[in-house]
Design a protein around this motif. Structure first.
Motif, PDB file in Angstrom:
ATOM      1  N   SER A  38       0.859  -1.179   0.000  1.00 23.15           N
ATOM      2  CA  SER A  38       0.000   0.000   0.000  1.00 23.15           C
ATOM      3  C   SER A  38       0.895   1.230   0.000  1.00 23.15           C
ATOM      4  O   SER A  38       2.122   1.132   0.191  1.00 23.15           O
ATOM      5  N   ASN A  39       0.301   2.405  -0.211  1.00 23.88           N
ATOM      6  CA  ASN A  39       1.094   3.629  -0.337  1.00 23.88           C
ATOM      7  C   ASN A  39       1.952   3.907   0.886  1.00 23.88           C
ATOM      8  O   ASN A  39       3.066   4.417   0.785  1.00 23.88           O
ATOM      9  N   ARG A  40       1.427   3.610   2.079  1.00 22.47           N
ATOM     10  CA  ARG A  40       2.125   3.966   3.302  1.00 22.47           C
ATOM     11  C   ARG A  40       2.794   2.783   4.000  1.00 22.47           C
ATOM     12  O   ARG A  40       3.344   2.933   5.081  1.00 22.47           O
ATOM     13  N   SER A  41       2.761   1.629   3.368  1.00 20.17           N
ATOM     14  CA  SER A  41       3.409   0.462   3.979  1.00 20.17           C
ATOM     15  C   SER A  41       4.921   0.526   3.770  1.00 20.17           C
ATOM     16  O   SER A  41       5.428   1.302   2.954  1.00 20.17           O
ATOM     17  N   GLU A  42       5.652  -0.301   4.486  1.00 20.71           N
ATOM     18  CA  GLU A  42       7.106  -0.325   4.397  1.00 20.71           C
ATOM     19  C   GLU A  42       7.573  -1.384   3.396  1.00 20.71           C
ATOM     20  O   GLU A  42       6.893  -2.376   3.164  1.00 20.71           O
ATOM     21  N   SER A  43       8.737  -1.154   2.829  1.00 26.65           N
ATOM     22  CA  SER A  43       9.348  -2.128   1.919  1.00 26.65           C
ATOM     23  C   SER A  43      10.855  -1.942   1.955  1.00 26.65           C
ATOM     24  O   SER A  43      11.360  -0.816   1.980  1.00 26.65           O
ATOM     25  N   ASP A  44      11.566  -3.052   1.937  1.00 22.65           N
ATOM     26  CA  ASP A  44      13.034  -3.005   1.941  1.00 22.65           C
ATOM     27  C   ASP A  44      13.613  -3.109   0.529  1.00 22.65           C
ATOM     28  O   ASP A  44      14.836  -3.086   0.364  1.00 22.65           O
ATOM     29  N   GLU A  45      12.763  -3.246  -0.465  1.00 16.10           N
ATOM     30  CA  GLU A  45      13.236  -3.461  -1.832  1.00 16.10           C
ATOM     31  C   GLU A  45      13.505  -2.121  -2.525  1.00 16.10           C
ATOM     32  O   GLU A  45      12.668  -1.226  -2.522  1.00 16.10           O
ATOM     33  N   LYS A  46      14.681  -2.031  -3.114  1.00 17.22           N
ATOM     34  CA  LYS A  46      15.072  -0.875  -3.911  1.00 17.22           C
ATOM     35  C   LYS A  46      15.217  -1.303  -5.370  1.00 17.22           C
ATOM     36  O   LYS A  46      15.725  -2.395  -5.662  1.00 17.22           O
ATOM     37  N   PRO A  88       5.193   2.774  -6.097  1.00 18.20           N
ATOM     38  CA  PRO A  88       4.302   3.601  -5.273  1.00 18.20           C
ATOM     39  C   PRO A  88       4.580   5.078  -5.511  1.00 18.20           C
ATOM     40  O   PRO A  88       5.642   5.447  -6.024  1.00 18.20           O
ATOM     41  N   PRO A  89       3.658   5.955  -5.156  1.00 15.44           N
ATOM     42  CA  PRO A  89       3.928   7.392  -5.279  1.00 15.44           C
ATOM     43  C   PRO A  89       5.026   7.806  -4.315  1.00 15.44           C
ATOM     44  O   PRO A  89       5.255   7.141  -3.293  1.00 15.44           O
ATOM     45  N   PRO A  90       5.740   8.874  -4.584  1.00 19.42           N
ATOM     46  CA  PRO A  90       6.784   9.344  -3.662  1.00 19.42           C
ATOM     47  C   PRO A  90       6.198   9.640  -2.295  1.00 19.42           C
ATOM     48  O   PRO A  90       5.042  10.062  -2.179  1.00 19.42           O
ATOM     49  N   PRO A  91       6.959   9.450  -1.250  1.00 20.38           N
ATOM     50  CA  PRO A  91       6.435   9.636   0.103  1.00 20.38           C
ATOM     51  C   PRO A  91       6.026  11.072   0.418  1.00 20.38           C
ATOM     52  O   PRO A  91       5.247  11.305   1.346  1.00 20.38           O
ATOM     53  N   ASN A  92       6.523  12.045  -0.338  1.00 20.00           N
ATOM     54  CA  ASN A  92       6.165  13.437  -0.058  1.00 20.00           C
ATOM     55  C   ASN A  92       4.894  13.875  -0.783  1.00 20.00           C
ATOM     56  O   ASN A  92       4.507  15.034  -0.715  1.00 20.00           O
ATOM     57  N   ARG A  93       4.248  12.949  -1.509  1.00 19.76           N
ATOM     58  CA  ARG A  93       2.982  13.265  -2.160  1.00 19.76           C
ATOM     59  C   ARG A  93       1.830  12.920  -1.223  1.00 19.76           C
ATOM     60  O   ARG A  93       1.872  11.912  -0.512  1.00 19.76           O
ATOM     61  N   THR A  94       0.794  13.747  -1.260  1.00 20.18           N
ATOM     62  CA  THR A  94      -0.405  13.477  -0.460  1.00 20.18           C
ATOM     63  C   THR A  94      -1.622  13.544  -1.359  1.00 20.18           C
ATOM     64  O   THR A  94      -1.566  14.056  -2.486  1.00 20.18           O
ATOM     65  N   LYS A  95      -2.725  13.043  -0.887  1.00 20.24           N
ATOM     66  CA  LYS A  95      -3.949  13.070  -1.678  1.00 20.24           C
ATOM     67  C   LYS A  95      -4.400  14.508  -1.962  1.00 20.24           C
ATOM     68  O   LYS A  95      -4.995  14.796  -2.990  1.00 20.24           O
ATOM     69  N   ASN A  96      -4.084  15.403  -1.065  1.00 17.46           N
ATOM     70  CA  ASN A  96      -4.536  16.781  -1.238  1.00 17.46           C
ATOM     71  C   ASN A  96      -3.837  17.479  -2.399  1.00 17.46           C
ATOM     72  O   ASN A  96      -4.447  18.255  -3.116  1.00 17.46           O
ATOM     73  N   ASN A  97      -2.517  17.204  -2.590  1.00 19.81           N
ATOM     74  CA  ASN A  97      -1.815  17.894  -3.671  1.00 19.81           C
ATOM     75  C   ASN A  97      -1.686  17.059  -4.933  1.00 19.81           C
ATOM     76  O   ASN A  97      -0.995  17.443  -5.866  1.00 19.81           O
ATOM     77  N   CYS A  98      -2.333  15.894  -4.986  1.00 21.33           N
ATOM     78  CA  CYS A  98      -2.287  15.059  -6.185  1.00 21.33           C
ATOM     79  C   CYS A  98      -3.694  14.698  -6.666  1.00 21.33           C
ATOM     80  O   CYS A  98      -3.862  13.728  -7.412  1.00 21.33           O
ATOM     81  N   MET A 102      -3.287   8.701  -6.526  1.00 20.75           N
ATOM     82  CA  MET A 102      -1.977   8.266  -6.023  1.00 20.75           C
ATOM     83  C   MET A 102      -1.876   6.749  -6.079  1.00 20.75           C
ATOM     84  O   MET A 102      -1.493   6.097  -5.125  1.00 20.75           O
ATOM     85  N   SER A 103      -2.214   6.217  -7.204  1.00 19.66           N
ATOM     86  CA  SER A 103      -2.244   4.769  -7.353  1.00 19.66           C
ATOM     87  C   SER A 103      -0.835   4.188  -7.431  1.00 19.66           C
ATOM     88  O   SER A 103       0.129   4.870  -7.785  1.00 19.66           O
ATOM     89  N   ILE A 104      -0.719   2.904  -7.098  1.00 22.02           N
ATOM     90  CA  ILE A 104       0.531   2.165  -7.274  1.00 22.02           C
ATOM     91  C   ILE A 104       0.576   1.673  -8.719  1.00 22.02           C
ATOM     92  O   ILE A 104      -0.375   1.059  -9.208  1.00 22.02           O
ATOM     93  N   LEU A 105       1.672   1.942  -9.421  1.00 18.55           N
ATOM     94  CA  LEU A 105       1.759   1.684 -10.851  1.00 18.55           C
ATOM     95  C   LEU A 105       2.506   0.389 -11.138  1.00 18.55           C
ATOM     96  O   LEU A 105       3.524   0.102 -10.508  1.00 18.55           O
ATOM     97  N   LYS A 106       2.021  -0.361 -12.111  1.00 17.78           N
ATOM     98  CA  LYS A 106       2.711  -1.556 -12.587  1.00 17.78           C
ATOM     99  C   LYS A 106       3.561  -1.189 -13.797  1.00 17.78           C
ATOM    100  O   LYS A 106       3.048  -0.769 -14.831  1.00 17.78           O
ATOM    101  N   ILE A 107       4.877  -1.342 -13.663  1.00 11.35           N
ATOM    102  CA  ILE A 107       5.822  -0.916 -14.699  1.00 11.35           C
ATOM    103  C   ILE A 107       6.870  -2.010 -14.888  1.00 11.35           C
ATOM    104  O   ILE A 107       7.165  -2.766 -13.959  1.00 11.35           O
ATOM    105  N   THR A 108       7.421  -2.087 -16.076  1.00  9.96           N
ATOM    106  CA  THR A 108       8.505  -3.030 -16.350  1.00  9.96           C
ATOM    107  C   THR A 108       9.837  -2.289 -16.375  1.00  9.96           C
ATOM    108  O   THR A 108       9.954  -1.228 -17.006  1.00  9.96           O
TER     109      THR A 108
END
Length: 281
Positions: A38-46, A88-98, A102-108
């Protein structure tokens, strides 16, 4: 189709292209955190580290620009990796300014890396992001080759901005500026087209790039004591002649004229055609 360098690595660009069903192929600049649930969940993958541990799908040789002085191109041996990920969207983006989008995108992601560059050359490592289908090694290679031609766009822009000084135009009316932009682009494209023809098919007839009137005037300029030949000269000949209008000497050690000599010579060529029309009708 949007092809861009690292300056185009922007979340909103990917999001809007997907929303509008437009394709993109952009070189990654940011080592993003990926594959969040999810947008605000944590992930260790770079992104970069995930691609680095993937197994190579194959090796391909492509022609790329050389970083050595006096050498235009070189062969690069690239190892190819590709993988689908979620951005995911950058962490500094919020629903108010986007605007709540702010969907999570599937990209190759496609990584093309050179492990042993030639001496004197910089190591090549491209990480390309795309929404085009990449289901095989061959399809990944097609995208890498497509991106490798992106520098042609930069060369065309160089002709427009440096050759025709488009940015220095002092036209204040918007419509006049648009007309000037269209005219400049057409002329720049023609110079670029002749340059590419010279590099790939220089022995072909110049009829492919110049009209009969144009090549005959140019031929007579450099063959004043000879009658105009029936068979048009080669692209190689007219390319050298146009460059010589700018002062290119053409000695054995000079190499081929560059794009700067071409656009300067082209300006003299246009003046030559105008003079011919003025005095000969």
């Amino acid at each position: 189709m949007h092809v861009a360098d690292r300056e185009g690595d922007i979340y909103e660009l990917y999001r809007d292209c997907l929303d509008w069903n437009e394709n993109f192929l952009i070189r990654a600049s940011h080592n993003r955190t990926i594959n969040k649930k999810s947008n605000r969940s944590e992930s260790d993958e770079k992104l970069f580290e995930v691609l680095e541990i993937c197994r190579s799908k194959g090796i391909v040789n492509i022609q790329v620009a050389s970083s050595q002085v006096g050498r235009k191109y070189r062969e690069a041996k690239l190892w190819i990796v590709y993988k689908v990920f979620s951005m995911p969207p950058p962490p500094n983006r919020t629903k108010n300014n986007c605007n709540n989008n702010m969907s999570i995108l599937k990209i190759t992601a496609i990584m093309a890396v050179e492990k042993n560059p030639p001496e004197g050359e910089s190591q090549l490592c491209w990480i390309l992001l795309t929404n085009l289908p990449v289901n095989s090694f061959e399809e990944a290679v097609d995208k890498v080759k497509l991106y490798s031609m992106r520098w042609n766009i930069e060369l065309l822009h160089k002709i427009i901005k440096s050759g025709f000084n488009f940015e220095k135009a002092q036209l204040r009316d918007t419509n006049n500026l648009k007309k000037y932009a269209v005219l400049t682009f057409i002329l720049s494209w023609r110079i670029f087209w002749i340059t590419r023809y010279f590099e790939q098919e220089k022995e072909k007839s110049c009829e492919n790039v110049l009209s009969e009137y144009e090549w005959k005037v140019l031929y007579k300029k450099f063959n004043r004591n000879k009658p105009i030949q029936i068979i048009p000269p080669s692209i190689k000949n007219i390319y050298i002649w146009i460059a010589k209008l700018d002062g290119f000497i053409g000695r054995k050690g000079d190499g081929n004229p560059g794009i700067v000599s071409m656009w300067r010579g082209w300006a003299r060529f246009m003046e030559l055609l105008d003079d011919y029309k003025l005095f000969c009708g």
